[in-house]
Every structure is written in C-alpha cells, then in structure tokens.
Scaffold this motif. Structure first.
Motif, PDB file in Angstrom:
ATOM      1  N   ILE A  25      15.162 -16.469   8.055  1.00 22.50           N
ATOM      2  CA  ILE A  25      14.091 -15.517   8.367  1.00 22.50           C
ATOM      3  C   ILE A  25      12.980 -16.269   9.088  1.00 22.50           C
ATOM      4  CG2 ILE A  25      12.405 -13.877   7.462  1.00 22.50           C
ATOM      5  CD1 ILE A  25      14.155 -13.532   5.015  1.00 22.50           C
ATOM      6  N   ALA A  26      12.716 -15.889  10.327  1.00 16.92           N
ATOM      7  CA  ALA A  26      11.617 -16.495  11.091  1.00 16.92           C
ATOM      8  C   ALA A  26      10.300 -15.824  10.721  1.00 16.92           C
ATOM      9  CB  ALA A  26      11.886 -16.349  12.590  1.00 16.92           C
ATOM     10  N   ARG A  27       9.209 -16.449  11.084  1.00 18.50           N
ATOM     11  CA  ARG A  27       7.878 -15.957  10.705  1.00 18.50           C
ATOM     12  C   ARG A  27       7.611 -14.549  11.239  1.00 18.50           C
ATOM     13  NH1 ARG A  27       3.052 -18.186   8.951  1.00 18.50           N
ATOM     14  NH2 ARG A  27       1.161 -17.128   9.653  1.00 18.50           N
ATOM     15  N   ASN A  28       8.141 -14.247  12.413  1.00 15.12           N
ATOM     16  CA  ASN A  28       7.859 -12.944  13.019  1.00 15.12           C
ATOM     17  C   ASN A  28       8.990 -11.936  12.802  1.00 15.12           C
ATOM     18  OD1 ASN A  28       9.716 -14.208  14.707  1.00 15.12           O
ATOM     19  ND2 ASN A  28       8.895 -13.276  16.564  1.00 15.12           N
ATOM     20  N   ASP A  29       9.952 -12.236  11.930  1.00 13.37           N
ATOM     21  CA  ASP A  29      11.033 -11.290  11.635  1.00 13.37           C
ATOM     22  C   ASP A  29      10.531 -10.153  10.748  1.00 13.37           C
ATOM     23  OD1 ASP A  29      12.909 -12.588  13.125  1.00 13.37           O
ATOM     24  OD2 ASP A  29      13.885 -13.603  11.435  1.00 13.37           O
ATOM     25  N   ILE A  30      10.895  -8.948  11.104  1.00 11.98           N
ATOM     26  CA  ILE A  30      10.496  -7.764  10.338  1.00 11.98           C
ATOM     27  C   ILE A  30      11.749  -6.948  10.022  1.00 11.98           C
ATOM     28  CG2 ILE A  30       9.101  -5.650  10.290  1.00 11.98           C
ATOM     29  CD1 ILE A  30       7.422  -8.166  10.390  1.00 11.98           C
ATOM     30  N   PHE A  31      11.885  -6.543   8.765  1.00 14.17           N
ATOM     31  CA  PHE A  31      13.039  -5.746   8.328  1.00 14.17           C
ATOM     32  C   PHE A  31      12.537  -4.363   7.883  1.00 14.17           C
ATOM     33  CE2 PHE A  31      14.030 -10.203   7.589  1.00 14.17           C
ATOM     34  CZ  PHE A  31      15.278 -10.331   8.207  1.00 14.17           C
ATOM     35  N   PRO A  32      12.508  -3.399   8.787  1.00 17.71           N
ATOM     36  CA  PRO A  32      11.960  -2.074   8.452  1.00 17.71           C
ATOM     37  C   PRO A  32      12.633  -1.395   7.260  1.00 17.71           C
ATOM     38  CG  PRO A  32      12.175  -2.310  10.825  1.00 17.71           C
ATOM     39  CD  PRO A  32      12.871  -3.491  10.215  1.00 17.71           C
ATOM     40  N   GLU A  33      13.880  -1.723   6.971  1.00 17.56           N
ATOM     41  CA  GLU A  33      14.550  -1.121   5.806  1.00 17.56           C
ATOM     42  C   GLU A  33      13.771  -1.394   4.515  1.00 17.56           C
ATOM     43  OE1 GLU A  33      19.155  -1.912   6.255  1.00 17.56           O
ATOM     44  OE2 GLU A  33      17.975  -3.418   7.346  1.00 17.56           O
ATOM     45  N   ASP A  34      13.084  -2.533   4.474  1.00 17.85           N
ATOM     46  CA  ASP A  34      12.347  -2.906   3.259  1.00 17.85           C
ATOM     47  C   ASP A  34      11.082  -2.082   3.048  1.00 17.85           C
ATOM     48  OD1 ASP A  34      14.197  -4.811   2.587  1.00 17.85           O
ATOM     49  OD2 ASP A  34      13.084  -6.496   3.444  1.00 17.85           O
ATOM     50  N   PHE A  35      10.629  -1.394   4.111  1.00 10.23           N
ATOM     51  CA  PHE A  35       9.391  -0.618   3.984  1.00 10.23           C
ATOM     52  C   PHE A  35       9.516   0.449   2.890  1.00 10.23           C
ATOM     53  CE2 PHE A  35       8.400  -1.198   8.826  1.00 10.23           C
ATOM     54  CZ  PHE A  35       8.223  -2.551   8.614  1.00 10.23           C
ATOM     55  N   LYS A  36      10.715   0.942   2.688  1.00  6.54           N
ATOM     56  CA  LYS A  36      10.917   2.037   1.726  1.00  6.54           C
ATOM     57  C   LYS A  36      10.469   1.643   0.322  1.00  6.54           C
ATOM     58  CE  LYS A  36      14.959   3.953   4.135  1.00  6.54           C
ATOM     59  NZ  LYS A  36      16.397   4.288   4.005  1.00  6.54           N
ATOM     60  N   ARG A  37      10.516   0.360   0.021  1.00  2.00           N
ATOM     61  CA  ARG A  37      10.251  -0.082  -1.349  1.00  2.00           C
ATOM     62  C   ARG A  37       8.778  -0.008  -1.738  1.00  2.00           C
ATOM     63  NH1 ARG A  37      10.690  -4.962  -2.086  1.00  2.00           N
ATOM     64  NH2 ARG A  37      11.228  -5.839  -0.062  1.00  2.00           N
ATOM     65  N   PHE A  38       7.869  -0.116  -0.753  1.00  2.68           N
ATOM     66  CA  PHE A  38       6.458  -0.251  -1.127  1.00  2.68           C
ATOM     67  C   PHE A  38       5.527   0.761  -0.466  1.00  2.68           C
ATOM     68  CE2 PHE A  38       6.922  -2.913   2.676  1.00  2.68           C
ATOM     69  CZ  PHE A  38       5.852  -2.493   3.448  1.00  2.68           C
ATOM     70  N   MET A  39       5.999   1.557   0.467  1.00  4.23           N
ATOM     71  CA  MET A  39       5.060   2.340   1.278  1.00  4.23           C
ATOM     72  C   MET A  39       4.407   3.496   0.513  1.00  4.23           C
ATOM     73  SD  MET A  39       6.622   2.302   5.125  1.00  4.23           S
ATOM     74  CE  MET A  39       5.098   2.621   5.986  1.00  4.23           C
ATOM     75  N   ILE A  40       5.140   4.214  -0.298  1.00  5.62           N
ATOM     76  CA  ILE A  40       4.581   5.355  -1.034  1.00  5.62           C
ATOM     77  C   ILE A  40       5.036   5.273  -2.482  1.00  5.62           C
ATOM     78  CG2 ILE A  40       4.561   7.871  -1.302  1.00  5.62           C
ATOM     79  CD1 ILE A  40       2.952   6.962   1.079  1.00  5.62           C
ATOM     80  N   GLY A  41       4.067   5.304  -3.408  1.00  7.94           N
ATOM     81  CA  GLY A  41       4.411   5.230  -4.824  1.00  7.94           C
ATOM     82  C   GLY A  41       4.394   6.576  -5.523  1.00  7.94           C
ATOM     83  N   ARG A  42       3.720   7.557  -4.941  1.00  4.31           N
ATOM     84  CA  ARG A  42       3.616   8.868  -5.587  1.00  4.31           C
ATOM     85  C   ARG A  42       4.964   9.597  -5.512  1.00  4.31           C
ATOM     86  NH1 ARG A  42      -1.231  13.388  -5.166  1.00  4.31           N
ATOM     87  NH2 ARG A  42       0.067  15.190  -5.683  1.00  4.31           N
ATOM     88  N   LYS A  43       5.552   9.878  -6.657  1.00  7.63           N
ATOM     89  CA  LYS A  43       6.942  10.342  -6.730  1.00  7.63           C
ATOM     90  C   LYS A  43       7.162  11.712  -6.100  1.00  7.63           C
ATOM     91  CE  LYS A  43       8.109   7.625 -10.836  1.00  7.63           C
ATOM     92  NZ  LYS A  43       8.568   7.652 -12.251  1.00  7.63           N
ATOM     93  N   ASP A  44       6.185  12.621  -6.237  1.00  8.49           N
ATOM     94  CA  ASP A  44       6.432  13.986  -5.759  1.00  8.49           C
ATOM     95  C   ASP A  44       6.364  14.120  -4.239  1.00  8.49           C
ATOM     96  OD1 ASP A  44       3.681  13.539  -5.754  1.00  8.49           O
ATOM     97  OD2 ASP A  44       3.217  15.669  -6.011  1.00  8.49           O
ATOM     98  N   VAL A  45       5.934  13.064  -3.529  1.00  5.29           N
ATOM     99  CA  VAL A  45       5.917  13.136  -2.060  1.00  5.29           C
ATOM    100  C   VAL A  45       6.703  11.985  -1.421  1.00  5.29           C
ATOM    101  CG1 VAL A  45       3.765  14.430  -1.862  1.00  5.29           C
ATOM    102  CG2 VAL A  45       3.687  11.925  -2.016  1.00  5.29           C
ATOM    103  N   LYS A  46       7.245  11.092  -2.232  1.00  4.07           N
ATOM    104  CA  LYS A  46       7.947   9.926  -1.679  1.00  4.07           C
ATOM    105  C   LYS A  46       9.171  10.348  -0.859  1.00  4.07           C
ATOM    106  CE  LYS A  46       9.872   5.403  -2.855  1.00  4.07           C
ATOM    107  NZ  LYS A  46       8.889   4.592  -2.105  1.00  4.07           N
ATOM    108  N   ASP A  47       9.997  11.253  -1.409  1.00  2.00           N
ATOM    109  CA  ASP A  47      11.193  11.693  -0.690  1.00  2.00           C
ATOM    110  C   ASP A  47      10.817  12.410   0.603  1.00  2.00           C
ATOM    111  OD1 ASP A  47      12.866  10.613  -2.553  1.00  2.00           O
ATOM    112  OD2 ASP A  47      13.210  12.487  -3.638  1.00  2.00           O
ATOM    113  N   HIS A  48       9.753  13.215   0.539  1.00  4.55           N
ATOM    114  CA  HIS A  48       9.291  13.902   1.752  1.00  4.55           C
ATOM    115  C   HIS A  48       8.883  12.890   2.814  1.00  4.55           C
ATOM    116  CE1 HIS A  48       7.273  16.749   4.366  1.00  4.55           C
ATOM    117  NE2 HIS A  48       6.170  15.999   4.318  1.00  4.55           N
TER     118      HIS A  48
END
Length: 579
Positions: A512-535
C-alpha cells in the motif's frame, strides 16, 4: 517639535503606503477586467488561474510595501508617536477617496506586518471606521433603471440588450420568453405594477467559474424584490440558465462556502450597500468577501466581533463535538463563528507539522470551494478579553496550544488562529434530527464529497465529524489537514485473497503506497446511523467504486472544468444543456 528629518520620514512613509495601496487597487482591477474575456472565449482554465492570482495579490503587495518601509530609519519606526503621526497624515491623504475603507484596511495590514506584536489600537490603526465612511447616496452609474411604463416585454428585451457578452446567443428570443414567464409567475401573480414600480440591475456583471450573473431588484408592493439571472456559455453560445427569486438560494450563491466573484467595482461601499438591500441575509463583511475584497471583509468581521463583545456577556467555550487531533476549536455561544488553532503536538497517526497544516488551509483559500468548503480568515495576534474565557477553555488552550498564547493582566493574545463559520457537526446533527432530515443529510454528505472531487479535491478524512450542516441544511467540509488534490490519489480495488494466510492475515498482505485509496473501505465508517445507512450506501454507490473516481480524475487531467451549479438544477430553464 518634530525635526525636519522626522517630518520627512513620516511623509515618506505615508507616501509609500499610499503608493502601495494604489498599486494594489490598480492590479486588482487589471485582473478583474479579464473575467469577461475569459467568459467570452470560454477559457475556464485561465479564469481560475486569474482568480488565484488576484487572491495572492494583496499579501504580496503588502509585503512589498513593508519591505520598502523597512529600508527607512528603523529606530524611529519603533516609536508609537511615529505611527500616530503616520496615521494622521494618511487619513488626510485618503480623505476624498471613494474606496477609503479599503485604504484603511491596507494601512492596518502594513502596520501589523511592520510591527507584528503591536496590539490593535485605535490610536494607531483604523479600528472602528467602516464601509459607510463613503456617502451612500443613489448612484445611477451603479445600475440600469427600467420603468414599469415600458411593460414587461420591453424591460426584459432591454436588459438582454444592455448586457452584450460579445458572442452569439443560443436562442435569445426563447431566453426572453423564459424570463417573461418567470416574472409573471413569481411577481405579477402577486403584485400589481404601479407608476412607482421600477427595476434596477447592477451594471457590473458577476463572474465565477463558468457563469456570469446579473443582480437586480424590482420595487413592487412597497418593497424590493431581488433577483439574479445566471448566464452560461457553451458550444451552443450564451444562454440564460434560470431566473432566481428565492432569497435562500441567493444567500447560498454568496455563501462562505463559495469562491469570490470577479466583478468590476468603482465604489465598493456603494456596491455593498446595493447588495445588502438585495441579499439581506448576508452581513457586510460577507458581501465584501463576495466581491473579492476579502481582506477588508476580515476587517469588517473584526469590527462586528468587537461590537458583539460589547453587546454580549457569555464566555468563550470549547466547541461542541469530538475534539480534533490537529486543531483546538473554541467558540462564543452567542456568536456564529468558531476559532481554530493548530495544536503544538499531534497525536498519532497524524505525522504532519504546523506549517504543513497552514499550507493545507492556504490551498483551500486559493481553490474553488464549489459550495462545499468553508472559507476561513487567518489572524495573527488576535486579542480576547481574559475575563470572557472560561476556566476549562483556558486549561485546554494551555494543554494543547500553549506556544501560541500570550497572557497580559486582562487579555489573552493568540499568535495565530483561523476563524470559520459555525456549523453543526454532521455526526451531532445525525444524532438528533428526524428520519427525513437524516436521509437528506446523508445524501448531501455524499454529494459534497463528489462535488469536491470534481473540483480536484480529495478530503482525506471523510468521517462525518469533519463536515458541518449549515442553516440551510447544506453539508460543508471544514477539516483541511488531510486534503489532497484528487489527481494525486491512486484509487484501487482491494486485491482478493488467494490462500489461507492471506484471508486471515492480521495486516494487509499487499503493498500500500501513501497515496493509495480503497473506496470499498468507505462503507465501514462513513455513516453510523442505522436507519439511513442502507439508503446512503444505495444512493451513493459510486462513492465505493474506484473506477468512478478514476473517471473524474480523467476528466480533470483532460482539462475539463466541471461546473458546480450554485442553485437547484430543477429550476434551470433547459436541463438538457451542459455548462
């Protein structure tokens, strides 16, 4: 009695500052008048480059002026009486100027840079003067007037004729009828024109990015009805994009989250006075910012701050929300501004320096904010009344930014800070808002990230605590220590494991280089509120697709400027046309 040499030095210093201000104003105007040509030729790259040049101009010319003064007698420059005489003489020199409020701010900048530890003092600086130091009288040179006796069709046709962009229209007649219908639907359906009804449109066109805006007002029903007409220019020619009457949309177009306009201004206070009557939601300092005089906007903000201190009694406190790893933030509950200080030391995993953080904030100040990044003002040696600072805040400041603090008997002086509009942190907003507001907020959160990407900005830390919600419930990014240019990032799909060791590896088994970004990982931390996370995950599925990010990168590297509309696309007259 002043000696002849002392008088000569005072006169020379006044002359240097006056010449420096003249140079600034002349260069400012030279850069501003290029905007119509860039719009005409659709040279959007140069439009943005020219905007950045103008933003750098003030600081460069203040520094140059300070250097010319520093070559004079340094011993006398240290004396308070010297600067008192300079201010007195400078006041006379600028007395008849129509932009003297800007001249006062330039003087303040020079004295602060020449004497950096000098406290703000009304005997030495222009502290309580203001934009209304110029007479605010009706100015026919400021705007075109169209009497109601002409009739709606003639008024609209004359407005279009008065603002000739020097290139063919896409469909001028259709534009005229679009405008006529909009006026009938919004104004004439509610108000009956009288002999006193008049329409006024500022003669100066407001340019920003790919758009040109006319700003006007119509006197109907004993009040002014403001409006904005945006023009765009694409392969088909120039065309009217919409007609805006909604004051909330207008306020957003002049928002702290948008770049300053390129607009020719003869008498700044006259322009601000007109805008203040049209866009009443905005404060004076915000309007000076909007027309490009952000340094004077900073001065007007400070005056507003001093006035608020006199009229309030609450104490400054640590800002609500999760404490930042890079910034210490505090606020005055009764005031709509936060104060941000770069910490002396950063906790892991942050490994940057204070100077690197400053560079990030400088990057934002020079970049197109597309309505998604908060504007900031940078201050040095900012003074607070010590008795208004809460004990908890004082302790927090000593613990985190002690190197920036100077205590006197009754004041706290902070060597360096940023001011920024107060917003509700998105994570806190999502904890208390109802379901529908939460759905809208997470949609706009994703929109803000993608619009920043289109402006070549990758936020870095995209956690909701780094975004705020404005009064219009718009989501804006405000934590800049990890931002990078999008084109510098490498968006990747995560490699799939091929054996037992890879599947259960405690750390990534791939490089993993310093500027590598894995957008798949965004799902884990972007929204914590359960009733709108799936939306959120469904609504913004492109956010998690590396190929989508690469497509945006490709457009940027090919020189395409993606226009960020500062108004809802559904109100456009022709939604099929691209900017």
């Amino acid at each position: 009695m002043n000696t002849e040499r002392e008088v000569s030095l005072t006169t020379t210093t006044i002359s240097k500052i006056t010449e420096g201000f003249d140079h600034y104003i002349n260069e400012f105007k030279k850069l501003t008048v290029l905007a119509p040509e860039f719009f005409k030729s659709r040279n959007w790259t140069e439009m943005q480059a020219n905007h950045r040049k103008r933003l750098r101009l003030y600081k460069d010319l203040v520094r140059s002026c300070c250097n010319s003064i520093s070559n004079l007698n340094t011993n006398q420059r240290e004396e308070r009486t010297f600067w008192e005489e300079v201010k007195k003489g400078y006041s006379k020199a600028i007395l008849d100027r129509q932009d003297k409020e800007l001249a006062e701010t330039f003087y303040n900048s020079v004295i602060r840079k020449s004497m950096p530890k000098l406290a703000v003092d009304e005997d030495l600086m222009f502290v309580y003067e203001g934009y209304d130091t110029c007479d605010l009288h009706p100015n026919e040179n400021l705007y075109h007037s169209y009497p109601s006796s002409w009739g709606l069709q003639k008024i609209i046709r004359q407005i279009i004729q008065d603002f000739d962009f020097g290139v063919p229209y896409f469909n001028k007649e259709e534009d005229i009828q679009h405008l006529v219908r909009a006026v009938r639907e919004v104004i004439l359906s509610r108000y009956e024109p009288t002999k006193d009804t008049v329409t006024q449109v500022l003669k100066s066109v407001f340019y920003r990015n790919k758009a040109a805006y006319l700003i006007g007002r119509t006197r109907v029903g004993d009040k002014w009805m403001p409006f904005i007409i945006p023009f765009l220019h694409n392969d088909n020619g120039v065309y009217v994009d919409t007609l805006i009457f909604d004051p909330k949309i207008m306020a957003h177009m002049f928002s702290f989250s948008r770049s300053y306009f390129m607009v020719e201004v003869d008498i700044p206070s006259q322009m601000v006075s007109f805008l203040n009557a049209v866009i009443s939601h905005k404060q004076i300092h915000e309007l000076y910012n909007a027309i490009g005089f952000n340094k004077h906007g900073k001065t007007e903000f400070y005056r507003d701050f001093l006035l608020h201190l006199e009229e309030s009694g609450d104490q400054f406190e640590i800002a609500e929300g999760i404490k930042g790893m890079v910034m210490t933030v505090f606020t005055l509950p009764s005031y709509n501004i936060v104060f941000k200080l770069i910490k002396d030391h950063f906790e892991p995993p942050k490994d940057m320096t204070r100077q690197e953080v400053k560079e990030k904030y400088k990057l934002v100040s020079l970049h197109d904010r597309v309505g998604r990044m908060a504007d900031t003002h940078e201050f040095e040696y900012f003074t607070f009344p010590l008795d208004r600072m809460s004990p908890k805040l004082i302790q927090e400041l000593k613990n985190t930014v002690n190197s920036l603090l100077i205590f006197t008997e009754d004041k706290l002086i902070i060597k360096h800070l940023y001011t920024e509009r107060k917003m509700i942190p998105l994570n806190m907003y999502l904890e208390t808002c109802d379901h529908e507001d939460a759905k809208f907020a997470v949609e706009d959160y994703g929109n803000s990230i993608l619009q920043l990407a289109q402006a070549n900005i990758f936020p870095g830390d995209m956690m909701t605590k780094n975004f705020g919600v404005t009064r219009q419930k718009r989501v804006v990014f405000y934590d800049y220590d990890e931002i990078e240019f999008l084109t510098d990032m490498n968006f990747r799909w995560k490699p799939r494991p091929e054996n037992y060791e890879q599947i259960y590896a405690s750390t990534p088994w791939y490089d993993i280089a310093r500027n590598d970004i894995f957008p798949e990982d965004f799902k884990r931390f972007m929204i914590g509120r359960k009733d709108v996370k799936d939306h959120f995950l469904q609504y913004h599925e492109d956010l998690f697709d590396p190929d989508h990010w690469k497509k945006i990168q490709q457009k940027i590297t090919q020189g395409e400027l993606l226009h960020a509309f500062p108004y809802p696309k559904e109100i456009r007259f022709r939604t099929d046309l691209t900017a």
